[in-house]
Design an enzyme around this catalytic site. Structure first.
Site, short mmCIF file in Angstrom:
data_model
loop_
_atom_site.label_atom_id
_atom_site.label_comp_id
_atom_site.label_asym_id
_atom_site.label_seq_id
_atom_site.Cartn_x
_atom_site.Cartn_y
_atom_site.Cartn_z
N ASP A 132 -2.14 -4.90 -0.12
CA ASP A 132 -1.71 -6.19 0.44
C ASP A 132 -2.53 -6.64 1.64
OD1 ASP A 132 -0.64 -4.18 2.05
OD2 ASP A 132 1.43 -4.87 1.88
N GLN A 143 0.81 -1.21 0.00
CA GLN A 143 0.00 0.00 0.00
C GLN A 143 0.85 1.27 0.00
OE1 GLN A 143 -2.94 -1.66 3.32
NE2 GLN A 143 -3.67 0.27 2.47
N HIS A 144 0.20 2.38 -0.31
CA HIS A 144 0.70 3.75 -0.09
C HIS A 144 1.75 4.25 -1.07
CE1 HIS A 144 -1.43 3.56 3.69
NE2 HIS A 144 -0.59 2.71 4.24
#
Length: 456
Positions: A225, A71-72
Site C-alpha cells: 500500500d 503490507q506484511h
C-alpha cells in the site's frame, strides 16, 4: 478509451478505481468493507474485491489490473493452495516476542539491517512465521507456501495458477527479502520457520503477473500500500509523504537502499525500481476515531472541537499508543492522558490533544527519516480533517501540502496497470490536481511535553 483498474485492499476495506490509462481520469469506482480484527481469513478480501468490482461496473472493458494491498500480512497455503489459517495482519502484535528473539539470534539489529534493510518488529511477516512455528506447529507443518495479501489476490484473479508472484516493494516488507541484493534470504526463513516454504516469484516494476481468469485483463505485479500510494500521489525526489491511515507512515523515494541499525527506518523497496525508506506508527486515523467516539461526535465534530481549543491544549497531552506502537517499538504499550486539570477538562481540549498527540507521533516518524525534505505531502483519510491540516504545521515545524483528496493506493495501482500497458521505462505522469498549502507557527513546548509524557 483504454481503461485500467487499480485495487486498494486495505485493512478496513477494498476500493476499486477504473481510470483512463492515458490521462488518469476517473471513470467509475466501487468499494466494500473488510471485517475488523488483526487476523482475517483471506476469503473475506476476495469477497470484498468481487463486491467492489461489481459496484465499479465490472472489469469486462478493462485492459489491465493491479492490486495494491496492506503490507506484511502472513498468508499460509497448504499443498492444495487452501488457506491454512486466518492471515495475521501487520497490526497483530502477538509476534512481538518472536521479533525480539529473531533479532537476538541473528546477532542484533545491525545484522538484520545489513541483511534485509530493516530490523524486524511484530508487524513483519518473518516474525509471524516464527510465532506460527512456536504456537501452532501443526499449521506450520501444513504450510507449503507463504505469500502476502496482494500476492494472494493477484493469484486469485489469475485463477490460482501454479506460480504465485509478488513485487520488490511488498517483498521488502517480509523480513526475508533483501532490497539491496534483490534476493530472498532463505537462511532467515529457516531461522524463523525451521524450513524454507515455497515463495512468490519477485517481478520487476512493470512485469506482467498473468492474465485475469475472468475477462482476460493483463495483471500487473501489484505492490504494497505505501509503495502504491507513492505512485498515486506522484512523489518526486526530495518529497516526503506523511500518510494518515489506519497506520501512520512517513516515507521518501531514494535512489539507494537504506539500512538503519537503530530499527526506526524500514529500508523498503518502492514500486519503480528505486527504494522507499519508511517509518511507520501503528496509531494514526483511528486515534481520531476513538476520540470522536469518546466525545460522542462525528469526525467533523471532532475537528471543529479541536480548532476551538488553544494550541497545546493548555498542557493536556494524549500519548496515542492505543494498540501498542511500532515507532517507538513498544508493542505492549497503551494510550495515556497527561496534564489533566480542571481548566482543560473540556471536550475541546481533549479533541485538540488527540489531534496533536497523533501528529506528534508522526512528527517523530518524519524526524527519524533524517531528511530535509523539499516538500511534505499530507495524505490519507486522516488528512481530510481540517483540524489535522491546520494543526500539522504547528507540530511538524514546516509547511505541509495537501493534495486533492483521493484513493492514492488504488490510484497508484491503476497507474502501475497503465505502465504495464505502455511498455515505457517509467510510469505515466497523470494530473493529480491542485495542492493546498498550510503554514502556521510551531506550538512552543508541545513536542517536549509529548516526549516527556511518552516516557512515563
Amino acid at each position: 478509451m483504454t481503461l485500467v483498474a487499480g485495487v486498494d485492499s486495505s485493512t478496513q476495506s477494498c476500493k476499486v478505481v477504473i481510470r483512463d490509462a492515458e490521462s488518469g481520469a476517473l471513470v467509475r469506482e466501487g468499494r466494500a468493507p473488510h471485517p475488523d480484527g488483526t487476523e482475517v481469513h483471506p476469503e473475506h478480501w476476495w469477497t470484498a474485491l468481487q463486491s467492489a468490482i461489481e459496484q465499479a461496473g465490472g472489469l469486462a472493458d478493462v485492459a489491465a489490473v493491479s492490486v495494491g494491498a496492506q503490507q506484511h500480512g502472513m498468508v499460509c497455503l497448504d499443498e492444495d493452495g487452501e488457506v491454512v489459517r486466518p492471515a495475521l495482519l501487520w497490526n497483530d502484535t502477538r509476534s512481538a516476542g518472536a521479533a525480539a528473539d529473531l533479532v537476538g539470534e541473528l546477532g542484533g539489529p545491525k545484522a538484520w539491517a545489513e541483511a534485509v534493510g530493516s530490523v524486524p518488529v511484530a508487524s513483519f511477516t518473518v516474525t509471524k512465521l516464527r510465532w506460527l512455528a512456536g504456537n501452532e506447529p501443526d499449521n506450520a507443518r501444513r504450510t507449503r507456501s507463504v505469500c502476502l495479501p496482494h500476492d494472494w489476490l493477484t493469484w486469485r484473479l489469475a485463477g490460482r495458477p501454479d506460480t504465485i508472484t509478488t513485487d520488490r516493494g511488498d517483498a521488502s516488507g517480509t523480513g526475508y527479502w533483501s532490497p539491496a541484493t534483490g534476493e530472498y534470504r532463505t537462511d532467515l526463513l529457516e531461522l524463523a520457520l525451521g524450513r524454507v516454504p515455497e515463495l512468490p516469484r519477485v517481478l520487476g516494476p512493470a512485469e506482467q503477473a498473468g492474465t485475469a481468469e475472468q475477462g482476460g485483463a493483463l495483471l500487473a505485479p501489484g505492490t504494497g500500500d505505501n509503495m502504491a500510494a507513492a505512485l498515486g500521489v506522484g512523489m518526486r525526489p526530495g518529497d516526503v509523504v506523511v500518510s494518515i491511515g489506519t497506520s501512520g507512515t512517513a516515507f521518501a523515494v531514494s535512489e539507494t537502499p537504506s539500512a538503519d541499525a537503530a530499527g526506526l527506518v524500514a529500508g523498503f523497496a518502492d514500486a519503480t525500481g528505486r527504494y522507499l525508506p519508511l517509518v511507520c506508527t501503528l496509531n494514526a486515523a483511528r486515534v481520531l476515531d476513538a476520540a470522536a467516539r469518546m466525545l460522542g461526535v462525528t469526525p467533523q465534530g471532532l475537528s471543529d472541537l479541536a480548532l476551538r481549543a488553544p494550541a497545546g491544549a493548555d498542557g493536556l497531552v494524549l500519548v496515542p499508543y492505543l494498540e501498542g506502537e511500532r515507532t517507538p517499538n513498544r508493542p505492549d504499550a497503551t494510550g495515556s492522558l497527561h496534564g489533566l486539570r480542571l481548566g482543560n477538562s473540556t471536550p475541546e481540549h481533549l479533541a485538540r490533544a488527540a489531534v496533536e498527540g497523533m501528529l506528534c507521533g508522526l512528527a517523530d516518524a518524519l524526524d527519524a527519516l533524517g531528511l530535509e525534505p523539499r516538500r511534505v505531502l499530507l495524505i490519507g483519510g486522516g488528512a481530510r480533517s481540517e483540524a489535522v491540516r491546520r494543526i500539522a504545521p504547528t507540530v511538524f515545524g514546516r509547511p505541509v501540502l495537501v493534495p486533492t483528496p483521493g484513493e492514492y493506493v488504488a490510484d497508484g495501482a491503476a497507474k502501475q496497470a497503465a505502465w504495464l500497458l505502455s511498455g515505457e521505462p517509467e510510469p505515466p505522469v497523470w494530473d493529480t490536481g491542485a495542492t493546498e498549502r498550510y503554514e502556521a507557527d510551531v506550538t512552543p513546548g508541545l513536542r517536549e511535553r509529548y516526549h516527556e509524557a511518552a516516557q512515563e
